[in-house]
Design a protein around this motif. Structure first.
Motif, PDB file in Angstrom:
ATOM      1  N   THR A 106       0.849  -1.056  -0.179  1.00 41.39           N
ATOM      2  CA  THR A 106       0.025  -0.057   0.164  1.00 41.39           C
ATOM      3  C   THR A 106       0.667   1.175  -0.060  1.00 41.39           C
ATOM      4  O   THR A 106       1.903   1.167   0.285  1.00 41.39           O
ATOM      5  N   ILE A 107       0.337   2.251  -0.278  1.00 43.78           N
ATOM      6  CA  ILE A 107       1.273   3.621  -0.411  1.00 43.78           C
ATOM      7  C   ILE A 107       0.302   4.655   0.492  1.00 43.78           C
ATOM      8  O   ILE A 107      -0.894   4.900   0.180  1.00 43.78           O
ATOM      9  N   VAL A 108       0.892   5.245   1.445  1.00 42.67           N
ATOM     10  CA  VAL A 108       0.319   6.426   2.181  1.00 42.67           C
ATOM     11  C   VAL A 108       0.972   7.634   2.176  1.00 42.67           C
ATOM     12  O   VAL A 108       2.213   7.561   2.372  1.00 42.67           O
ATOM     13  N   LEU A 109       0.361   8.716   2.039  1.00 44.11           N
ATOM     14  CA  LEU A 109       1.024  10.143   2.199  1.00 44.11           C
ATOM     15  C   LEU A 109       1.466  10.283   3.598  1.00 44.11           C
ATOM     16  O   LEU A 109       0.778   9.843   4.502  1.00 44.11           O
ATOM     17  N   ALA A 110       2.696  10.462   3.978  1.00 39.78           N
ATOM     18  CA  ALA A 110       3.244  10.394   5.246  1.00 39.78           C
ATOM     19  C   ALA A 110       2.215  11.372   6.077  1.00 39.78           C
ATOM     20  O   ALA A 110       2.230  10.957   7.486  1.00 39.78           O
ATOM     21  N   SER A 111       1.795  12.274   5.764  1.00 45.72           N
ATOM     22  CA  SER A 111       0.729  13.392   6.470  1.00 45.72           C
ATOM     23  C   SER A 111      -0.399  12.573   6.879  1.00 45.72           C
ATOM     24  O   SER A 111      -1.124  13.448   7.888  1.00 45.72           O
ATOM     25  N   ASN A 112      -0.749  11.791   6.260  1.00 44.64           N
ATOM     26  CA  ASN A 112      -1.967  11.162   6.552  1.00 44.64           C
ATOM     27  C   ASN A 112      -1.903  10.108   7.676  1.00 44.64           C
ATOM     28  O   ASN A 112      -1.744   8.744   7.511  1.00 44.64           O
ATOM     29  N   VAL A 113      -1.871  10.727   8.790  1.00 45.31           N
ATOM     30  CA  VAL A 113      -1.441  10.063  10.054  1.00 45.31           C
ATOM     31  C   VAL A 113      -2.534   8.794  10.405  1.00 45.31           C
ATOM     32  O   VAL A 113      -2.092   7.665  10.792  1.00 45.31           O
ATOM     33  N   ASP A 114      -3.952   9.308   9.976  1.00 45.57           N
ATOM     34  CA  ASP A 114      -4.923   8.073  10.197  1.00 45.57           C
ATOM     35  C   ASP A 114      -4.676   6.810   9.301  1.00 45.57           C
ATOM     36  O   ASP A 114      -4.725   5.735   9.561  1.00 45.57           O
ATOM     37  N   GLY A 115      -4.282   7.187   8.042  1.00 43.18           N
ATOM     38  CA  GLY A 115      -4.032   6.100   6.994  1.00 43.18           C
ATOM     39  C   GLY A 115      -2.664   5.316   7.447  1.00 43.18           C
ATOM     40  O   GLY A 115      -2.712   4.066   7.343  1.00 43.18           O
ATOM     41  N   LEU A 116      -1.747   5.914   7.765  1.00 41.61           N
ATOM     42  CA  LEU A 116      -0.517   5.210   8.363  1.00 41.61           C
ATOM     43  C   LEU A 116      -1.093   4.268   9.537  1.00 41.61           C
ATOM     44  O   LEU A 116      -0.476   2.878   9.627  1.00 41.61           O
ATOM     45  N   ARG A 117      -1.722   4.661  10.541  1.00 45.69           N
ATOM     46  CA  ARG A 117      -2.311   4.046  11.641  1.00 45.69           C
ATOM     47  C   ARG A 117      -2.954   2.636  11.120  1.00 45.69           C
ATOM     48  O   ARG A 117      -2.648   1.749  11.702  1.00 45.69           O
ATOM     49  N   PHE A 118      -3.772   2.940  10.244  1.00 42.45           N
ATOM     50  CA  PHE A 118      -4.570   1.910   9.701  1.00 42.45           C
ATOM     51  C   PHE A 118      -3.555   0.714   9.244  1.00 42.45           C
ATOM     52  O   PHE A 118      -3.723  -0.372   9.293  1.00 42.45           O
ATOM     53  N   ALA A 119      -2.665   1.059   8.118  1.00 45.35           N
ATOM     54  CA  ALA A 119      -1.862   0.197   7.673  1.00 45.35           C
ATOM     55  C   ALA A 119      -1.007  -0.627   8.492  1.00 45.35           C
ATOM     56  O   ALA A 119      -0.801  -1.648   8.489  1.00 45.35           O
ATOM     57  N   LEU A 120      -0.286   0.149   9.505  1.00 48.33           N
ATOM     58  CA  LEU A 120       0.435  -0.466  10.545  1.00 48.33           C
ATOM     59  C   LEU A 120      -0.075  -1.529  11.255  1.00 48.33           C
ATOM     60  O   LEU A 120       0.023  -2.439  11.634  1.00 48.33           O
ATOM     61  N   SER A 121      -1.563  -1.107  11.734  1.00 45.71           N
ATOM     62  CA  SER A 121      -2.312  -2.016  12.529  1.00 45.71           C
ATOM     63  C   SER A 121      -2.804  -3.144  12.022  1.00 45.71           C
ATOM     64  O   SER A 121      -3.480  -4.144  12.502  1.00 45.71           O
ATOM     65  N   HIS A 122      -2.721  -3.330  10.317  1.00 43.82           N
ATOM     66  CA  HIS A 122      -3.252  -4.225   9.673  1.00 43.82           C
ATOM     67  C   HIS A 122      -1.864  -5.066   9.241  1.00 43.82           C
ATOM     68  O   HIS A 122      -2.056  -5.924   8.400  1.00 43.82           O
ATOM     69  N   GLY A 123      -0.837  -5.063   9.929  1.00 46.65           N
ATOM     70  CA  GLY A 123       0.462  -5.786   9.749  1.00 46.65           C
ATOM     71  C   GLY A 123       1.327  -5.337   8.500  1.00 46.65           C
ATOM     72  O   GLY A 123       2.259  -6.002   8.096  1.00 46.65           O
ATOM     73  N   PHE A 124       1.139  -3.929   7.891  1.00 46.03           N
ATOM     74  CA  PHE A 124       2.186  -3.558   6.907  1.00 46.03           C
ATOM     75  C   PHE A 124       3.137  -2.960   7.610  1.00 46.03           C
ATOM     76  O   PHE A 124       3.038  -2.444   8.697  1.00 46.03           O
ATOM     77  N   VAL A 125       4.475  -3.010   6.853  1.00 48.68           N
ATOM     78  CA  VAL A 125       5.704  -2.271   7.375  1.00 48.68           C
ATOM     79  C   VAL A 125       6.161  -1.618   6.269  1.00 48.68           C
ATOM     80  O   VAL A 125       6.217  -1.783   5.092  1.00 48.68           O
ATOM     81  N   GLU A 126       6.797  -0.438   6.835  1.00 45.44           N
ATOM     82  CA  GLU A 126       7.473   0.290   5.528  1.00 45.44           C
ATOM     83  C   GLU A 126       8.635  -0.235   5.013  1.00 45.44           C
ATOM     84  O   GLU A 126       9.400  -0.816   5.621  1.00 45.44           O
ATOM     85  N   VAL A 127       8.535  -0.182   3.691  1.00 45.96           N
ATOM     86  CA  VAL A 127       9.646  -0.463   2.861  1.00 45.96           C
ATOM     87  C   VAL A 127      10.422   0.364   1.995  1.00 45.96           C
ATOM     88  O   VAL A 127      11.366   0.511   1.657  1.00 45.96           O
ATOM     89  N   SER A 128       9.718   1.684   1.938  1.00 46.78           N
ATOM     90  CA  SER A 128      10.315   2.655   1.132  1.00 46.78           C
ATOM     91  C   SER A 128       9.694   4.085   1.240  1.00 46.78           C
ATOM     92  O   SER A 128       8.544   3.875   1.591  1.00 46.78           O
ATOM     93  N   ARG A 129      10.316   5.063   0.922  1.00 50.03           N
ATOM     94  CA  ARG A 129       9.615   6.464   0.965  1.00 50.03           C
ATOM     95  C   ARG A 129      10.009   6.952  -0.394  1.00 50.03           C
ATOM     96  O   ARG A 129      11.322   7.057  -0.937  1.00 50.03           O
ATOM     97  N   TYR A 130       9.272   7.949  -0.826  1.00 51.54           N
ATOM     98  CA  TYR A 130       9.497   8.732  -2.375  1.00 51.54           C
ATOM     99  C   TYR A 130       8.933  10.060  -1.898  1.00 51.54           C
ATOM    100  O   TYR A 130       8.017  10.333  -1.450  1.00 51.54           O
ATOM    101  N   LEU A 131       9.906  11.121  -1.988  1.00 49.86           N
ATOM    102  CA  LEU A 131       9.692  12.488  -1.891  1.00 49.86           C
ATOM    103  C   LEU A 131       9.712  12.971  -3.173  1.00 49.86           C
ATOM    104  O   LEU A 131      10.911  13.246  -3.818  1.00 49.86           O
ATOM    105  N   PRO A 132       8.472  13.481  -3.784  1.00 51.80           N
ATOM    106  CA  PRO A 132       8.501  14.093  -5.093  1.00 51.80           C
ATOM    107  C   PRO A 132       9.152  15.391  -5.044  1.00 51.80           C
ATOM    108  O   PRO A 132       9.357  16.151  -3.918  1.00 51.80           O
ATOM    109  N   PRO A 133       9.792  15.597  -6.220  1.00 50.10           N
ATOM    110  CA  PRO A 133      10.454  17.059  -6.318  1.00 50.10           C
ATOM    111  C   PRO A 133       9.667  18.181  -5.936  1.00 50.10           C
ATOM    112  O   PRO A 133       8.523  18.191  -5.959  1.00 50.10           O
ATOM    113  N   GLU A 134      10.181  19.112  -5.200  1.00 45.09           N
ATOM    114  CA  GLU A 134       9.627  20.290  -4.589  1.00 45.09           C
ATOM    115  C   GLU A 134       8.653  19.912  -3.707  1.00 45.09           C
ATOM    116  O   GLU A 134       7.445  20.764  -3.778  1.00 45.09           O
ATOM    117  N   ASP A 135       8.556  18.943  -3.131  1.00 38.12           N
ATOM    118  CA  ASP A 135       7.614  18.546  -1.992  1.00 38.12           C
ATOM    119  C   ASP A 135       8.208  18.404  -0.508  1.00 38.12           C
ATOM    120  O   ASP A 135       9.364  17.745  -0.738  1.00 38.12           O
TER     121      ASP A 135
END
Length: 145
Positions: A106-135
């Motif tokens: 899954t992919i979640v915007l870092a500022s979406n705290v609720d989305g990250l909490r949901f993913a982590l509570s369902h067994g997802f673990v972070e594998v990478s981050r992508y920072l778009p240019p000028e963001d």
């Protein structure tokens, strides 16, 4: 709790899917043409409680030899913590599994705290981050363990 009415994205639901996406990912807004292009490659659905828009989802099926599908479920803030995300997520996971996926991301915007909490509570673990240019708000890719 009433069940959600979940529909595939078509002409009548395209703007609803786009609205949810753009509300939850304001750093990467999509045009109607962007959504039309995505619906050709991916499974896009919208969820309603009666006639009230609750959220949208994307399932990117495995491509080529990859057995990895991406499942993204977005629920508007006013409808979170009511079990709708659980119901919607279970349905989209079933679609991903039926597409032959052995790995789910899954992919979640870092500022979406609720989305990250949901993913982590369902067994997802972070594998990478992508920072778009000028963001300054990265997209986080998480994998189901």
């Amino acid at each position: 709790m009433p069940l959600l009415r979940i529909e595939p994205v078509g002409d009548a639901t395209l703007e609803d899917w786009r609205h949810v996406h753009n509300a939850i990912i304001p750093t990467d807004p999509l045009s109607p043409d962007d959504v039309r292009e995505r619906v050709v490659r991916n499974r896009l659905e919208v969820a309603y409680l009666d006639d009230v828009l609750v959220g949208c989802a994307t399932v990117r099926p495995p491509v080529g030899d990859s057995a990895t599908a991406t499942v993204i479920v977005r629920v508007l803030p006013a409808h979170r913590r009511n079990g709708y995300g659980e119901e919607f997520f279970a349905r989209e996971m079933a679609h991903a599994r039926a597409s032959g996926a052995r790995t789910i991301e899954t992919i979640v915007l870092a500022s979406n705290v609720d989305g990250l909490r949901f993913a982590l509570s369902h067994g997802f673990v972070e594998v990478s981050r992508y920072l778009p240019p000028e963001d300054d708000d990265p997209f986080i890719t998480l994998r189901l363990q």
